[in-house]
Scaffold this active site. Structure first.
Site, mmCIF file in Angstrom:
data_model
loop_
_atom_site.group_PDB
_atom_site.id
_atom_site.type_symbol
_atom_site.label_atom_id
_atom_site.label_comp_id
_atom_site.label_asym_id
_atom_site.label_seq_id
_atom_site.Cartn_x
_atom_site.Cartn_y
_atom_site.Cartn_z
ATOM 1 N N ASP A 193 1.037 -1.531 -0.410
ATOM 2 C CA ASP A 193 0.042 0.246 0.354
ATOM 3 C C ASP A 193 1.306 1.259 -0.156
ATOM 4 O O ASP A 193 0.005 2.446 -0.794
ATOM 5 C CB ASP A 193 -0.890 0.443 1.257
ATOM 6 C CG ASP A 193 -2.341 -0.438 1.194
ATOM 7 O OD1 ASP A 193 -3.059 -0.516 0.001
ATOM 8 O OD2 ASP A 193 -2.664 -0.631 2.106
HETATM 9 C C1 GLC Z 1 -0.525 2.289 5.870
HETATM 10 C C2 GLC Z 1 0.068 1.464 6.473
HETATM 11 C C3 GLC Z 1 -0.584 0.285 5.693
HETATM 12 C C4 GLC Z 1 -1.692 -0.071 4.996
HETATM 13 C C5 GLC Z 1 -2.634 1.338 4.725
HETATM 14 C C6 GLC Z 1 -3.710 1.072 4.992
HETATM 15 O O1 GLC Z 1 -0.473 2.983 4.083
HETATM 16 O O2 GLC Z 1 1.673 1.720 5.976
HETATM 17 O O3 GLC Z 1 -0.408 -1.018 6.209
HETATM 18 O O4 GLC Z 1 -2.078 -0.849 4.522
HETATM 19 O O5 GLC Z 1 -1.778 1.971 5.488
HETATM 20 O O6 GLC Z 1 -4.639 2.234 4.817
HETATM 21 C C1 GLC Z 2 -1.921 -4.013 5.608
HETATM 22 C C2 GLC Z 2 -2.838 -3.779 4.432
HETATM 23 C C3 GLC Z 2 -2.801 -4.783 3.197
HETATM 24 C C4 GLC Z 2 -1.662 -4.812 2.329
HETATM 25 C C5 GLC Z 2 0.022 -4.115 3.516
HETATM 26 C C6 GLC Z 2 1.352 -3.656 2.934
HETATM 27 O O1 GLC Z 2 -1.211 -5.402 6.272
HETATM 28 O O2 GLC Z 2 -4.126 -4.956 5.634
HETATM 29 O O3 GLC Z 2 -3.519 -4.138 2.779
HETATM 30 O O4 GLC Z 2 -0.732 -5.534 1.258
HETATM 31 O O5 GLC Z 2 -0.309 -3.353 4.960
HETATM 32 O O6 GLC Z 2 1.369 -2.432 2.444
#
Ligand code: GLC
Ligand code: GLC
Length: 810
Positions: free
Chosen positions: A484
């Site tokens: 993400d």
């Molecule tokens: C932030 C976090 C990531 C998560 C995302 C969700 O980017 O670092 O882990 O998946 O928020 O909104």
């Molecule tokens: C968080 C989110 C997931 C994402 C991950 C890596 O765990 O829930 O959707 O893939 O972060 O950013």
């Protein structure tokens, strides 16, 4: 150092001190009514949706942490204590919390009195039931007072903590005998209320928080009415409604009394809302309460919960020489898979339940570890998720569980999302053989006027990737892919802008090698689905595209010793030896090898060796190295984290199993297991003082080598790690993998793992599998089914057959 121990026979984790490094929680509920409950009785409850239908209030970012729960107070002379220690924190003579499968128990004792609380959500009801047994273990008669306390949330948990100008005037309750009804907003558009009740005559109540606690500088830790030993009989009007009961009891030496409390959610049809003008219709509440009046009823409901889990957990059980593996596989890992399936990433002690709903990619992955437990619910979930997809195959990133509609403020454009729908659907069909799901008519963006078969949805998922490629013929990344935080089109320079929604979600240049690997894996699974429907032309088309993608990944996605991670908006490499920071990333190594890319030309092994050399640590494999030490505008959120945390070189537990699976693809069982072991809770339990989070479930992230707190976990419970580690251990390491034709048996274990047995329920059959490993890491030499030698390693599925006895020699 440990703060408790596993009681495997009871399927419980026993916490022996309230002072754990963090609140260690459990989840109650498996269908619609849910509670989070910590080892000191903190937590909250909601119906279906943690944001929109919250029953009880929780205080975020509070100090001390974990404030507000469902508390019992015992007043014994001048001593006031709680069986779960909080909120008064009187030192207890005895304390124990047992988190079990769908229930929690607390044992507290002070000055010769003991209290045993058992709390659970019954399998078929929208309530939480708690029984407290109070016993006098002293030689004198005890005159005690028991108080209960919950604080109501005014339903929308987000609005509840922001909109005081309205909310401090809307609270309303009714009280009838021992039942308190919370009916805020019922007068207008709501058709639901909540109840708090006890199966005994009470000696007092309060429904106003101020009356119960005293003026505003008092708290649940020292409520005035409890200190005085007399609740005030307050009837809330606005401000903060609560439910508190008082019971005075006298216990002879050795005597024990039992009280059953129910916290419930009641919904009335519009035309049955009222009993009389302004008075809510309570019939459904009385019906609910009539089910939990006696100890027999309580115990029967508790047994039903146990039977429910006995049945679910009997679907996959292993007996090996390794207790930790047995414990995780047979109990905790499957349990966590259920919880992540139910919650997605909405409500935990790290996710507030007011931010995120059900994630598109998250829920599709959660399915992978859950589908064998209750396939029908997985089926329903697949349809729900697909219903939020857009017509071009792309997806809302999240949807709300109550409305099941896509969440526009969280955005879209994460280009890995579409492929996860194929992953989840393929897993469901391999498990069940139910291809009828592919012909279900499913809307786009919840609009039935735009609806096609599910298979067409999957086709559009695939085509979305095919039609969105960049300069190297690799998939465009969009807003981000699985990571993400790899926001290559975002370029955010203003504090507070959400990386998840700011800037364009598309760009014509930035590409993801990871999505390339995913496409190769799930493109093949898609082709198999097309074949099941008899569409070999479509299967051929998909396989051709897979081949084209494989070539693109091998050509421009290969860096010499490992797979490149991505190309940025300037078409510069990310995750390459040519970068100064972030030279190698875990994701493409795991996924490309899992997909079989480079398996026959040395690239796959080379990539895995590079992971071991560059990314491994004592606590697991880091997501990238070297960590980004400054903010890179062109990379987005990933470089916003300090080195060693989260996506910036943390140990992201979620993709450790990808590498472990990749190792099993290459036949290296010792290494696959070493990776499994490093993040496995049953192993990390030993150093709980470093690891911090619950030793019975996985967490999302552990501080990497660059972090000040290397080895410290965060974001426990709601993580795709649960599903992927279960897939890894059950399908790849122990090697029982469902295929369209039957169960494939192909273990890949450490050479000293020893022989093991598995019972797997698959479709209508029970498979009793005995594996003799002969010190081998991989390779089935002989497979017999009911004494007959079988060619290959797939046990052919036979419709209607009930028992398969299988012997395997490696
Ligand atoms: C932030 C976090 C990531 C998560 C995302 C969700 O980017 O670092 O882990 O998946 O928020 O909104
Ligand atoms: C968080 C989110 C997931 C994402 C991950 C890596 O765990 O829930 O959707 O893939 O972060 O950013």
């Amino acid at each position: 150092m440990k703060f408790g121990y596993f009681d495997d026979a009871k399927r419980e984790y026993v916490i022996t001190t309230p002072k754990t490094p963090l609140p260690w929680i459990n989840y109650l509920g498996s269908d619609s009514f849910f509670s989070l409950i910590s080892n000191t009785c903190g937590g909250y409850s909601f119906y279906k949706d943690a944001k929109l239908l919250r029953l009880t209030r929780y205080r975020y970012n509070d100090c001390p942490v974990d404030m507000n729960g469902k508390y019992f107070y015992i007043k014994d002379g001048n001593t006031i204590w709680n069986p779960g220690w909080q909120p008064v924190k009187t030192e207890l003579d005895e304390y124990e919390c047992r988190h079990g499968i769908g229930y929690s128990r607390f044992h507290g004792a002070k000055n010769g009195v003991s209290a045993d609380v058992t709390t659970f959500v019954p399998t078929n009801d929208n309530c939480e039931v708690s029984r407290i047994l109070i016993k006098n273990n002293s030689s004198e008669t005890k005159n005690l007072q028991l108080f209960s306390y919950v604080e109501w949330c005014l339903w929308n948990a987000d609005d509840d903590m922001k909109n005081y100008q309205r909310n401090l005037s809307t609270g309303e309750v009714e009280i009838v005998d021992s039942t308190i009804f919370h009916k805020t907003e019922y007068r207008e558009r709501r058709n639901h209320y909540a109840i708090s009740s006890v199966n005994a005559r009470t000696d007092g109540f309060d429904t106003s928080r101020d009356a119960f606690m005293g003026a505003y500088w008092k708290s649940a830790a020292n409520p005035e009415a409890v200190e005085k030993g007399e609740l005030t009989g307050s009837v809330a009007s606005g401000w903060c409604p609560i439910a508190a009961h008082q019971i005075n009891l006298s216990l002879a030496p050795g005597e024990e009394k039992s009280y059953i409390f129910v916290l419930g959610y009641i919904e009335n049809p519009e035309e049955e809302k009222w009993e009389s003008y302004g008075i809510i219709n309570k019939k459904r509440a009385w019906d609910m309460l009539s089910k939990y009046k006696t100890d027999e009823q309580f115990l029967a409901a508790f047994e039903a919960l146990k039977a429910y889990w006995d049945e679910l957990l009997s679907k996959y059980t292993v007996k090996s020489d390794n207790d930790k593996v047995n414990r995780m596989v047979n109990i905790w890992n499957q349990y966590q898979c259920m919880v992540t399936f139910n919650m997605s990433r909405s409500a935990s002690y790290f996710e507030t339940g007011i931010g995120r709903g059900m994630g598109f990619r998250d829920s599709c992955q959660d399915l992978l570890g859950f589908v064998h437990l209750i396939p029908d619910r997985a089926r329903e979930r697949i349809i729900d998720i697909a219903s939020t997809q857009f017509e071009d195959g792309s997806a809302y990133h999240q949807y709300q569980p109550l409305t099941k509609k896509g969440n526009a403020d969280i955005g879209s454009g994460f280009n890995d999302d579409p492929l996860w729908l194929i992953a989840g659907t393929s897993a469901y069909i391999r498990e069940t053989g139910d291809t009828s799901i592919l012909n279900e008519i499913v809307p786009y963006d919840n609009d039935m006027s735009k609806a096609t078969t599910l298979m067409e949805h999957l086709k559009r998922s695939l085509d979305y990737i095919i039609n969105h490629k960049g300069p190297h013929n690799l998939p465009l990344i969009g807003r981000a892919d699985w990571n993400d935080c790899l926001n290559l089109n975002c370029f955010s320079a203003v504090p507070g802008e959400s990386f998840q929604t700011f800037g364009p979600s598309e760009g014509p240049v930035a590409e993801s090698v990871f999505i390339g690997g995913m496409f190769v894996k799930y493109g093949e699974e898609y082709a198999q689905l097309a074949e099941l429907l008899g569409d070999s032309a479509e299967a051929d088309r998909a396989r051709k595209e897979v081949k084209i993608m494989t070539e693109a990944v091998e050509k421009d996605g290969w860096d010499g010793k490992w797979f490149v991670r991505a190309y940025d908006a300037y078409s510069h490499k990310i995750g390459s030896d040519e970068c100064d920071e972030g030279k190698i990333f875990i994701e493409p190594q795991g996924f490309c090898v899992m997909a079989g890319i480079g398996k026959d030309n040395g690239k796959a092994l080379q990539a895995l060796d590079s992971v071991k050399e560059k990314l491994d640590s004592d606590y697991g494999i880091m997501i990238l190295q070297p960590a980004y030490t400054r903010y890179h505008l062109e990379l987005g959120e990933i470089s916003s984290y300090p080195p060693g945390y989260k996506e910036n070189a943390g140990i992201f537990c979620h993709n450790n199993p990808w590498v472990s699976i990749a190792e099993t693809v290459m036949g290296r069982g010792d290494r696959a297991f070493e990776i499994y072991r490093k993040t496995c809770p049953a192993y990390t339990e030993e150093f709980s003082e470093i690891h911090f989070t619950e030793p019975y479930v996985y967490c999302q992230m552990v501080g990497g080598r660059d972090a000040k707190f290397h080895g410290q976990g965060k974001n426990s419970w709601l993580t795709g790690t649960a599903a992927w580690t279960f897939v890894n251990i059950s399908q790849y390491i122990l090697g029982i993998y469902p295929t369209h034709k039957g169960l494939q048996i192909d273990p890949c274990v450490p050479s000293d793992f020893g022989d093991f047995e598995i019972v797997r329920k698959f479709r209508e059959g029970t498979y009793n599998i005995k594996v003799k490993t002969n010190g081998s890491q991989k390779g089935v030499k002989k497979l017999t089914v009911d004494g007959k030698v079988c060619v290959g390693n797939i046990v052919p599925y036979e419709k209607g057959k009930k028992i398969y006895n299988i012997e395997v020699e490696m």
